[in-house]
Scaffold this motif. Sequence first.
Motif, mmCIF file in Angstrom:
data_model
loop_
_atom_site.group_PDB
_atom_site.id
_atom_site.type_symbol
_atom_site.label_atom_id
_atom_site.label_comp_id
_atom_site.label_asym_id
_atom_site.label_seq_id
_atom_site.Cartn_x
_atom_site.Cartn_y
_atom_site.Cartn_z
ATOM 1 N N VAL A 230 52.257 78.010 74.685
ATOM 2 C CA VAL A 230 51.899 77.226 75.617
ATOM 3 C C VAL A 230 50.989 77.675 76.521
ATOM 4 O O VAL A 230 49.714 77.129 76.960
ATOM 5 C CB VAL A 230 52.997 76.613 76.251
ATOM 6 N N ILE A 231 50.960 79.094 76.867
ATOM 7 C CA ILE A 231 49.948 79.676 77.792
ATOM 8 C C ILE A 231 48.557 79.670 77.255
ATOM 9 O O ILE A 231 47.462 79.246 77.681
ATOM 10 C CB ILE A 231 50.578 81.152 78.301
ATOM 11 N N MET A 232 48.596 80.166 75.914
ATOM 12 C CA MET A 232 47.565 80.461 74.936
ATOM 13 C C MET A 232 46.738 78.893 74.905
ATOM 14 O O MET A 232 45.679 78.764 75.198
ATOM 15 C CB MET A 232 47.711 80.936 73.605
ATOM 16 N N GLY A 233 47.745 77.992 74.560
ATOM 17 C CA GLY A 233 47.002 76.523 74.691
ATOM 18 C C GLY A 233 46.569 75.762 75.932
ATOM 19 O O GLY A 233 45.282 75.357 75.706
ATOM 20 N N TRP A 234 46.926 76.355 76.922
ATOM 21 C CA TRP A 234 46.637 76.043 78.433
ATOM 22 C C TRP A 234 45.227 76.549 78.630
ATOM 23 O O TRP A 234 44.137 76.107 79.009
ATOM 24 C CB TRP A 234 47.587 76.069 79.519
ATOM 25 N N LYS A 235 45.104 77.869 78.366
ATOM 26 C CA LYS A 235 43.971 78.727 78.548
ATOM 27 C C LYS A 235 42.758 78.119 77.577
ATOM 28 O O LYS A 235 41.658 77.919 78.031
ATOM 29 C CB LYS A 235 44.191 80.105 78.290
ATOM 30 N N VAL B 206 45.400 85.605 86.721
ATOM 31 C CA VAL B 206 47.165 85.292 86.757
ATOM 32 C C VAL B 206 47.723 85.513 85.474
ATOM 33 O O VAL B 206 48.544 86.069 85.397
ATOM 34 C CB VAL B 206 47.260 83.893 87.532
ATOM 35 N N LEU B 207 47.122 84.812 84.633
ATOM 36 C CA LEU B 207 48.104 84.687 83.296
ATOM 37 C C LEU B 207 47.581 85.867 82.323
ATOM 38 O O LEU B 207 46.462 86.518 82.469
ATOM 39 C CB LEU B 207 47.501 83.505 82.439
ATOM 40 N N PRO B 208 48.562 86.222 81.584
ATOM 41 C CA PRO B 208 48.184 87.551 80.685
ATOM 42 C C PRO B 208 47.280 87.375 79.511
ATOM 43 O O PRO B 208 47.246 86.277 79.322
ATOM 44 C CB PRO B 208 49.585 87.827 80.187
ATOM 45 N N SER B 209 46.479 88.198 79.051
ATOM 46 C CA SER B 209 45.538 88.184 78.209
ATOM 47 C C SER B 209 46.321 88.595 76.970
ATOM 48 O O SER B 209 46.350 89.818 76.797
ATOM 49 C CB SER B 209 44.222 89.148 78.326
ATOM 50 N N TYR B 210 46.350 87.909 75.661
ATOM 51 C CA TYR B 210 47.372 87.991 74.614
ATOM 52 C C TYR B 210 46.441 88.719 73.404
ATOM 53 O O TYR B 210 46.759 89.365 72.469
ATOM 54 C CB TYR B 210 47.932 86.901 74.096
ATOM 55 N N LEU C 25 39.851 76.454 87.670
ATOM 56 C CA LEU C 25 41.018 76.921 87.088
ATOM 57 C C LEU C 25 40.928 78.017 86.111
ATOM 58 O O LEU C 25 41.674 78.648 85.905
ATOM 59 C CB LEU C 25 41.621 75.731 86.248
ATOM 60 N N ALA C 26 39.717 78.300 85.306
ATOM 61 C CA ALA C 26 39.496 79.294 84.379
ATOM 62 C C ALA C 26 39.490 80.681 85.089
ATOM 63 O O ALA C 26 40.047 81.720 84.523
ATOM 64 C CB ALA C 26 38.209 79.093 83.494
ATOM 65 N N LYS C 27 39.032 80.561 86.345
ATOM 66 C CA LYS C 27 38.876 82.213 86.932
ATOM 67 C C LYS C 27 40.429 82.358 87.430
ATOM 68 O O LYS C 27 40.816 83.430 87.288
ATOM 69 C CB LYS C 27 38.138 81.964 88.417
ATOM 70 N N ILE C 28 41.197 81.135 87.999
ATOM 71 C CA ILE C 28 42.588 81.542 88.219
ATOM 72 C C ILE C 28 43.521 82.144 87.200
ATOM 73 O O ILE C 28 44.013 83.095 87.147
ATOM 74 C CB ILE C 28 43.177 80.346 88.890
ATOM 75 N N ASN C 29 43.020 81.462 85.778
ATOM 76 C CA ASN C 29 43.923 81.887 84.775
ATOM 77 C C ASN C 29 43.434 83.312 84.468
ATOM 78 O O ASN C 29 44.627 83.857 83.963
ATOM 79 C CB ASN C 29 43.484 80.973 83.411
ATOM 80 N N LYS C 30 42.552 83.562 84.508
ATOM 81 C CA LYS C 30 41.773 85.061 83.937
ATOM 82 C C LYS C 30 42.432 86.049 84.762
ATOM 83 O O LYS C 30 43.130 86.895 84.462
ATOM 84 C CB LYS C 30 40.372 85.097 84.211
ATOM 85 N N ASN D 137 37.283 72.711 78.603
ATOM 86 C CA ASN D 137 36.692 71.730 79.496
ATOM 87 C C ASN D 137 35.632 72.620 80.589
ATOM 88 O O ASN D 137 34.782 71.636 81.054
ATOM 89 C CB ASN D 137 37.643 71.155 80.320
ATOM 90 N N ALA D 138 35.805 73.611 80.880
ATOM 91 C CA ALA D 138 35.045 74.356 81.716
ATOM 92 C C ALA D 138 33.686 74.395 81.103
ATOM 93 O O ALA D 138 32.669 74.711 81.841
ATOM 94 C CB ALA D 138 35.397 75.624 82.049
ATOM 95 N N LEU D 139 33.557 74.718 79.827
ATOM 96 C CA LEU D 139 32.233 74.892 79.226
ATOM 97 C C LEU D 139 31.452 73.515 78.632
ATOM 98 O O LEU D 139 30.241 73.503 78.652
ATOM 99 C CB LEU D 139 32.600 75.755 77.591
#
Length: 50
Positions: free
Chosen positions: A36-41, A16-20, A9-14, A47-49
Amino acid sequence: MRKTLFKLLAKINKSVLPSYTKKRLDLSKATKLQMVIMGWKVYVTKNALD
């Protein structure tokens, strides 16, 4: 298994989702969707770490 899922999920987020942080977004001016996007990331990264 769970950690592997969050790493995926972290790789997909990186990709697909924008980097604020690169856009230097001011948190006081962020919209609810941006928050919400920042909180999800953060949730996925935490959890990945673990």
